[in-house]
Every structure is written in C-alpha cells, then in structure tokens.
Motif scaffolding. Structure first.
Motif, PDB file in Angstrom:
ATOM      1  N   PHE A 247       0.825  -1.209   0.000  1.00 43.80           N
ATOM      2  CA  PHE A 247       0.000   0.000   0.000  1.00 43.80           C
ATOM      3  C   PHE A 247       0.860   1.261   0.000  1.00 43.80           C
ATOM      4  O   PHE A 247       0.535   2.236  -0.686  1.00 43.80           O
ATOM      5  N   ASN A 248       1.949   1.266   0.768  1.00 41.27           N
ATOM      6  CA  ASN A 248       2.825   2.440   0.773  1.00 41.27           C
ATOM      7  C   ASN A 248       3.427   2.687  -0.603  1.00 41.27           C
ATOM      8  O   ASN A 248       3.583   3.835  -1.033  1.00 41.27           O
ATOM      9  N   VAL A 249       3.764   1.613  -1.305  1.00 39.11           N
ATOM     10  CA  VAL A 249       4.297   1.758  -2.666  1.00 39.11           C
ATOM     11  C   VAL A 249       3.213   2.295  -3.594  1.00 39.11           C
ATOM     12  O   VAL A 249       3.465   3.176  -4.432  1.00 39.11           O
ATOM     13  N   ILE A 250       1.991   1.779  -3.463  1.00 37.42           N
ATOM     14  CA  ILE A 250       0.879   2.278  -4.284  1.00 37.42           C
ATOM     15  C   ILE A 250       0.632   3.757  -3.992  1.00 37.42           C
ATOM     16  O   ILE A 250       0.442   4.565  -4.910  1.00 37.42           O
ATOM     17  N   PHE A 251       0.628   4.124  -2.715  1.00 40.07           N
ATOM     18  CA  PHE A 251       0.405   5.520  -2.328  1.00 40.07           C
ATOM     19  C   PHE A 251       1.462   6.422  -2.956  1.00 40.07           C
ATOM     20  O   PHE A 251       1.146   7.474  -3.527  1.00 40.07           O
ATOM     21  N   GLU A 252       2.716   6.016  -2.879  1.00 39.29           N
ATOM     22  CA  GLU A 252       3.805   6.835  -3.422  1.00 39.29           C
ATOM     23  C   GLU A 252       3.724   6.913  -4.943  1.00 39.29           C
ATOM     24  O   GLU A 252       3.977   7.965  -5.540  1.00 39.29           O
ATOM     25  N   THR A 253       3.349   5.816  -5.590  1.00 37.56           N
ATOM     26  CA  THR A 253       3.266   5.794  -7.052  1.00 37.56           C
ATOM     27  C   THR A 253       2.133   6.674  -7.557  1.00 37.56           C
ATOM     28  O   THR A 253       2.304   7.445  -8.508  1.00 37.56           O
TER      29      THR A 253
END
Length: 334
Positions: A247-253
C-alpha cells in the motif's frame, strides 16, 4: 507544513493559492476577465478593450485552452466543491477516535481538514503526518490523487469547439453531407458514434466516454510501475514489511502520477518514503511523474492550439449549418 498546523493565516493563504494555481485556475481566470469587463468605463475610449474582453468571455476556447465558457466553468466549480467536500468530510469523520488527530483543538482541526482537502489533490502539503491518519482516509487520498486532474481535463475537452469532430458524430448526418465544404474534404470521413442520438445527448456521451477513458488511461502503467518497484524492493520488504508495504508503494506511485507530492514518509527519517527506495525504483517513479504530468494536455485538434487557416473557416460553417438544420428539424417535430 506540520509546523504551521495551528497557523490560521498561513493555512487560509496557502489554501487560496493552491486553488488559484491549480484546479481552480480556469475559474479564477474567467473571474478576472469578467471583473475587468465590469470595471472598464462604458465610453468610446475603452470600446476596443471591452470588445476584446467580451470576445474572451463569449469564445474562450478559441483563445486559450484553460479558459472555459460560463456553463463549463460553473460545472468545474461544482466538481471542485464536491471533491474537496468529500476529502474534508473524510478527514473529519474517518479520524474519529484517532488520538493523533482528535488531540488537535476542534476549531483548528476543522481548518486543518479543509486545508488537507485542498492540498491532497494538488498542493502536496500536509499539516498532519499522513502515516498517523486512518488507513481508510489514506485509501481515499489515493483515489483523489488519481482523479485530481479529471475535472479540468474533462471540462477542457468537453468545451473544445472541435471535439465533436474528433468523436466523429457527423458521418451519417444528412446535414453534413449537404454542406458546401463537406464534398471538398474527403479526408474528414467521420463515423457517427451514436446513431440517431440527439445533439443534447452528445455532451453526456462525451463526458462519460472521457471519464471511462481517463479512469483506464494509465491504470496499467501504474500497475506495472508498482510491480517493478516491488520487485526491486523485495529485499527491503522482507527486512521491514510494515514500512515497505504494497500500500505504501501504491500511495507513493499514485502521488507521483498525480504530481501531488504527498508521502506516507518514514517512521525514523525526516524525508519522504521515496527517499528510502533504491535507484531503480526512483527512476520508475520519475517515469511515472513524467507520464502523469502530460495527461492533462489538450488533444491535438484543440481549437486554441490550431493556427488560423482557410480550412477552419469552412469547418465552422459546416458546424453552423448542421446545428441550424437540427434546430429547425427539432422545432418542426415539436
């Protein structure tokens, strides 16, 4: 901006600038032109200036891609109010029981929520640590960052004076076939997308088509970017799965794609989450930012970016004839 969490003047001023410089830029631009028109004296000396401003207000998309007609501007204002209202209510309601947020005095908390609503889709600022808000609100922010450019893009393309031709709604129209210049322009062989559909339905169809296209436009690129980043950060995820979560990667992307700049951050560092990513992941985010930055560009046939030529005059005459014949036929049918 967390240091200015209780600074009322700073939050109000920054909120105004965020709106004026991004989503509400076309609204403020038309308001400025309209205000100048009202302030100019009605005498012979200012006649040319008033005529110019009248032309800008009556035919805005012939002059600038981000200046819209009155009806489209009101629609954009409504969309901005609705989206920001959802963000604001989400901040206040989804954080009920969250001590990190409820510890803020109620009056300041309401203002902070409003500022966060304005900033989450464009400004990139945040007055509270994003990692401390409820996960449901973070999901809402991901959605809002992804659709951040939709109101302006859909309004821009819906107000384009030649967008109907790009959709090809004239191919089977008797009016188009009978126009004086239609026979001379065989290269404009358009296909009607909606057969026997009234002109009033064309706008609704166009908006729905744009919404579908935009929703799925770059979703596969985002999925691919997240997949590549997770492959690169596999070792980091195994070492600290909570910080390097999917989720953190999705948020940053998505934040990079929307060119927003909001980050969930790191628990023990002062920089954003992307600062802990490896070089390959950062390059992927750079590519995502470039891709997202260009999604708001007008289409190639936009009237405001076309150079004047004789052919355009003929196309305008064709459009006028078709609309006139449709108006007459509808009047007879009534």
């Amino acid at each position: 901006m967390t240091a200015f969490q209780t600074s009322i003047y700073m939050l109000i001023t920054m909120s105004f600038l965020i709106l004026a410089g991004n989503t509400c830029y076309p609204i403020f631009l038309r308001l400025i032109v309209w205000t100048f028109l009202k302030l100019l004296p009605k005498n012979e000396h200012w006649t040319d200036h008033r005529r110019t401003l009248h032309f800008l207000l009556d035919h805005p998309r012939r002059c600038y891609t981000n200046l819209f007609p009155a009806r489209h501007t009101w629609w954009l204002l409504l969309a901005v109010i609705v989206l920001n209202g959802i963000d604001w209510m989400g901040f206040e309601l989804l954080n009920l029981g969250n001590h990190a947020i409820t510890s803020i005095p109620s009056g300041i908390r309401i203002l902070d929520g409003l500022f966060q609503a304005f900033a989450v889709r464009s400004g990139g600022f945040y007055v509270v640590n994003i990692s401390t808000v409820r996960i449901s609100l973070q999901v809402l922010y991901v959605i809002m960052m992804y659709i951040s450019v939709y109101p302006v893009v859909i309004t821009m393309r819906n107000s384009n004076v030649y967008e109907e031709r790009s959709l090809g709604i004239y191919a089977d129209d008797p009016g188009y076939a009978s126009t004086p210049t239609a026979k001379k322009r065989h290269k404009f062989s358009f296909r009607r997308t909606l057969t026997n559909t009234p002109l009033e339905d064309t706008t609704q169809y166009f908006v729905s088509q744009q919404l579908r296209a935009q929703l799925s436009h770059d979703i596969w690129w985002l999925v691919l970017a997240v997949f590549i980043i997770m492959c690169i950060e596999a070792s980091s995820f195994e070492a600290n799965p909570a910080v390097f979560s999917v989720f953190n990667v999705i948020f940053e992307t998505v934040s990079a794609y929307g060119c927003v700049g909001i980050s969930v951050g790191l628990p023990d560092q002062a920089y954003s989450f992307s600062g802990a990513l490896k070089t390959g992941s950062k390059l992927v985010l750079c590519a995502v930012m470039i891709r997202g930055r260009h999604r708001g560009l007008p289409v190639a046939i936009d009237k405001a970016v076309l150079l004047p030529r004789e052919e355009l005059g003929g196309l305008e005459e064709d459009d006028a004839v078709i609309r006139m014949e449709r108006t007459v036929s509808r009047g007879r049918g009534a």
